[in-house]
Design a protein around this motif. Structure first.
Motif, PDB file in Angstrom:
ATOM      1  N   ILE A   1     -55.390 104.770  15.050  1.00 22.56           N
ATOM      2  CA  ILE A   1     -55.738 103.539  14.334  1.00 22.56           C
ATOM      3  C   ILE A   1     -54.823 103.457  13.112  1.00 22.56           C
ATOM      4  O   ILE A   1     -54.777 104.396  12.306  1.00 22.56           O
ATOM      5  CB  ILE A   1     -57.217 103.511  13.893  1.00 22.56           C
ATOM      6  N   VAL A   2     -54.083 102.344  12.998  1.00 25.60           N
ATOM      7  CA  VAL A   2     -53.113 102.207  11.904  1.00 25.60           C
ATOM      8  C   VAL A   2     -53.336 100.875  11.185  1.00 25.60           C
ATOM      9  O   VAL A   2     -53.189  99.812  11.793  1.00 25.60           O
ATOM     10  CB  VAL A   2     -51.660 102.258  12.431  1.00 25.60           C
ATOM     11  N   PRO A   3     -53.694 100.889   9.889  1.00 25.40           N
ATOM     12  CA  PRO A   3     -53.765  99.643   9.110  1.00 25.40           C
ATOM     13  C   PRO A   3     -52.373  99.253   8.610  1.00 25.40           C
ATOM     14  O   PRO A   3     -51.624 100.113   8.133  1.00 25.40           O
ATOM     15  CB  PRO A   3     -54.701 100.008   7.950  1.00 25.40           C
ATOM     16  N   VAL A   4     -52.022  97.970   8.722  1.00 25.33           N
ATOM     17  CA  VAL A   4     -50.693  97.516   8.320  1.00 25.33           C
ATOM     18  C   VAL A   4     -50.762  96.125   7.696  1.00 25.33           C
ATOM     19  O   VAL A   4     -51.748  95.406   7.839  1.00 25.33           O
ATOM     20  CB  VAL A   4     -49.709  97.446   9.523  1.00 25.33           C
ATOM     21  N   SER A   5     -49.667  95.765   7.024  1.00 29.39           N
ATOM     22  CA  SER A   5     -49.438  94.386   6.595  1.00 29.39           C
ATOM     23  C   SER A   5     -48.003  94.022   6.932  1.00 29.39           C
ATOM     24  O   SER A   5     -47.075  94.562   6.323  1.00 29.39           O
ATOM     25  CB  SER A   5     -49.688  94.210   5.094  1.00 29.39           C
ATOM     26  N   GLY A   6     -47.821  93.129   7.898  1.00 29.86           N
ATOM     27  CA  GLY A   6     -46.484  92.690   8.247  1.00 29.86           C
ATOM     28  C   GLY A   6     -45.846  91.865   7.153  1.00 29.86           C
ATOM     29  O   GLY A   6     -44.628  91.857   6.986  1.00 29.86           O
ATOM     30  N   VAL A   7     -46.672  91.179   6.359  1.00 35.71           N
ATOM     31  CA  VAL A   7     -46.160  90.336   5.277  1.00 35.71           C
ATOM     32  C   VAL A   7     -45.625  91.188   4.136  1.00 35.71           C
ATOM     33  O   VAL A   7     -44.532  90.949   3.601  1.00 35.71           O
ATOM     34  CB  VAL A   7     -47.265  89.380   4.775  1.00 35.71           C
ATOM     35  N   GLU A   8     -46.383  92.216   3.735  1.00 35.28           N
ATOM     36  CA  GLU A   8     -45.979  93.055   2.599  1.00 35.28           C
ATOM     37  C   GLU A   8     -45.214  94.307   3.026  1.00 35.28           C
ATOM     38  O   GLU A   8     -44.706  95.041   2.176  1.00 35.28           O
ATOM     39  CB  GLU A   8     -47.216  93.456   1.787  1.00 35.28           C
ATOM     40  N   GLY A   9     -45.152  94.575   4.343  1.00 36.64           N
ATOM     41  CA  GLY A   9     -44.445  95.754   4.820  1.00 36.64           C
ATOM     42  C   GLY A   9     -45.249  97.044   4.715  1.00 36.64           C
ATOM     43  O   GLY A   9     -44.712  98.136   4.941  1.00 36.64           O
ATOM     44  N   PHE A  10     -46.543  96.941   4.392  1.00 34.93           N
ATOM     45  CA  PHE A  10     -47.394  98.120   4.239  1.00 34.93           C
ATOM     46  C   PHE A  10     -47.556  98.855   5.570  1.00 34.93           C
ATOM     47  O   PHE A  10     -48.052  98.298   6.544  1.00 34.93           O
ATOM     48  CB  PHE A  10     -48.760  97.688   3.690  1.00 34.93           C
ATOM     49  N   GLN A  11     -47.119 100.111   5.604  1.00 32.36           N
ATOM     50  CA  GLN A  11     -47.255 101.020   6.745  1.00 32.36           C
ATOM     51  C   GLN A  11     -46.556 100.524   8.023  1.00 32.36           C
ATOM     52  O   GLN A  11     -46.879 100.985   9.120  1.00 32.36           O
ATOM     53  CB  GLN A  11     -48.727 101.327   7.046  1.00 32.36           C
ATOM     54  N   VAL A  12     -45.612  99.606   7.893  1.00 36.31           N
ATOM     55  CA  VAL A  12     -44.856  99.145   9.061  1.00 36.31           C
ATOM     56  C   VAL A  12     -44.043 100.302   9.651  1.00 36.31           C
ATOM     57  O   VAL A  12     -44.003 100.495  10.874  1.00 36.31           O
ATOM     58  CB  VAL A  12     -43.951  97.949   8.693  1.00 36.31           C
ATOM     59  N   ASP A  13     -43.393 101.091   8.785  1.00 32.52           N
ATOM     60  CA  ASP A  13     -42.629 102.250   9.269  1.00 32.52           C
ATOM     61  C   ASP A  13     -43.542 103.295   9.906  1.00 32.52           C
ATOM     62  O   ASP A  13     -43.172 103.939  10.895  1.00 32.52           O
ATOM     63  CB  ASP A  13     -41.828 102.880   8.123  1.00 32.52           C
ATOM     64  N   THR A  14     -44.728 103.465   9.342  1.00 30.48           N
ATOM     65  CA  THR A  14     -45.700 104.407   9.920  1.00 30.48           C
ATOM     66  C   THR A  14     -46.096 103.973  11.321  1.00 30.48           C
ATOM     67  O   THR A  14     -46.188 104.803  12.249  1.00 30.48           O
ATOM     68  CB  THR A  14     -46.951 104.503   9.023  1.00 30.48           C
TER      69      THR A  14
END
Length: 308
Positions: free
Chosen positions: A157-170
């Motif tokens: 389970i991975v939380p992300v934000s495509g808009v802010e780039g949060f955890q996109v690399d993760t």
């Protein structure tokens, strides 16, 4: 003693989720460039758009699908079939659930189908991706993560934000970990395998969807007639003629797209032209015609003609 070469992974990851779950925004964020159109309207995506993530250790090909939903038209049935066909061919599935919306019947409907994918012959892993984390506070996100965890037996389970780039690399690291070892499948520098005509049509449709009434998104289709360089131009200042047809189902919808005195269509043309010129790398003359194809979503012949 020679040092073994580091392993290289390559393969396909499919994004699924109910309409407007942030799949296209996440695809663009991972690729680092716009390859899928985004909109606040549900069912924006109608084709599987492949985005290609190039890394030293891997090549991740992203398949962005239409949102799975309970279909009400022949178009809806064909879109769902497209998603199910895609699920059977990828190495890992990313199930997108927006953090700003509670887990609902649509999510449970998709989770049931993904359970079959995980139990299937290939045992495809499914990663739950909680999108749009920038829209909620920490407590809301924590509660949502627990709800998502209870929804299925997810590989991660991975939380992300495509808009802010949060955890996109993760997320990229997690998806790559489920790919098989293998060489690059696409040449370096290629970001999508979609034909230019499909990308142009999608850019026009994205522009046309902004700021319209609720019933229009499902009824609007765009077909590119031609993309041809203007022959009499100075090579130092080239111009490409792009001619497209915008199809709607009723005369009233045609009036919405055109707007009073053609004002709305001019705005659509200005917005779409920016994206098309960036895509083609040259100045563009965009000629758009709005046509009525009565009830095309329910007509098999017209669906075929419009590319569905």
């Amino acid at each position: 003693m020679t040092t073994p070469a580091p392993e290289h992974r390559s393969g396909f990851a499919c994004f699924v989720g109910r309409p407007n779950a942030g799949k296209s925004t996440l695809t663009n964020a991972l690729v680092g460039q716009k390859v899928a159109i985004t909109s606040g309207r549900p069912q924006t995506t109608r084709h599987t758009i492949r985005g290609i993530v190039h890394r030293d250790d891997a090549q991740l090909i992203l398949v962005d699908t239409p949102g799975l939903h309970r279909p009400r038209t022949l178009l809806g049935e064909r879109l769902n079939l497209l998603v199910r066909d895609t699920l059977s061919e990828v190495d890992v599935v990313a199930f997108c659930l927006p953090a700003d919306q509670k887990v609902g019947p649509g999510d449970r409907f998709i989770a049931q189908q993904l359970a079959d994918v995980m139990r299937g012959r290939r045992g495809t892993p499914v990663v739950a991706v909680v999108t749009k984390t920038d829209l909620v506070d920490r407590d809301t996100l924590a509660r949502h993560l627990m709800s998502v965890d209870a929804l299925g037996d997810w590989a991660d389970i991975v939380p992300v934000s495509g808009v802010e780039g949060f955890q996109v690399d993760t997320l990229a690291d997690v998806l790559v970990s489920y790919l098989p070892e293998g060489p690059e499948l696409y040449p370096g520098g290629e970001l999508t395998d979609e034909p230019e005509s499909v990308m142009v049509a999608e850019l026009v449709r994205e522009a046309a969807l902004e700021g319209v009434r609720d019933e229009l998104p499902h009824s609007l289709a765009v077909v590119v007639d031609e993309i041809t360089p203007r022959e009499d131009r100075d090579p130092a200042n080239p111009l490409v003629d792009v001619r497209v047809n915008i199809f709607v189902e009723r005369d009233s919808q045609k009036a919405i797209v055109i707007g009073k005195g053609g004002s709305r269509l001019r705005h659509v043309g200005t917005e779409a032209r920016r994206g098309i010129e960036a895509l083609l790398g040259t100045k563009v003359y965009l000629d758009m015609r709005v046509k009525v194809a009565k009830d095309w979503q329910r007509d098999p012949k017209q669906l075929n003609r419009l590319g569905f």
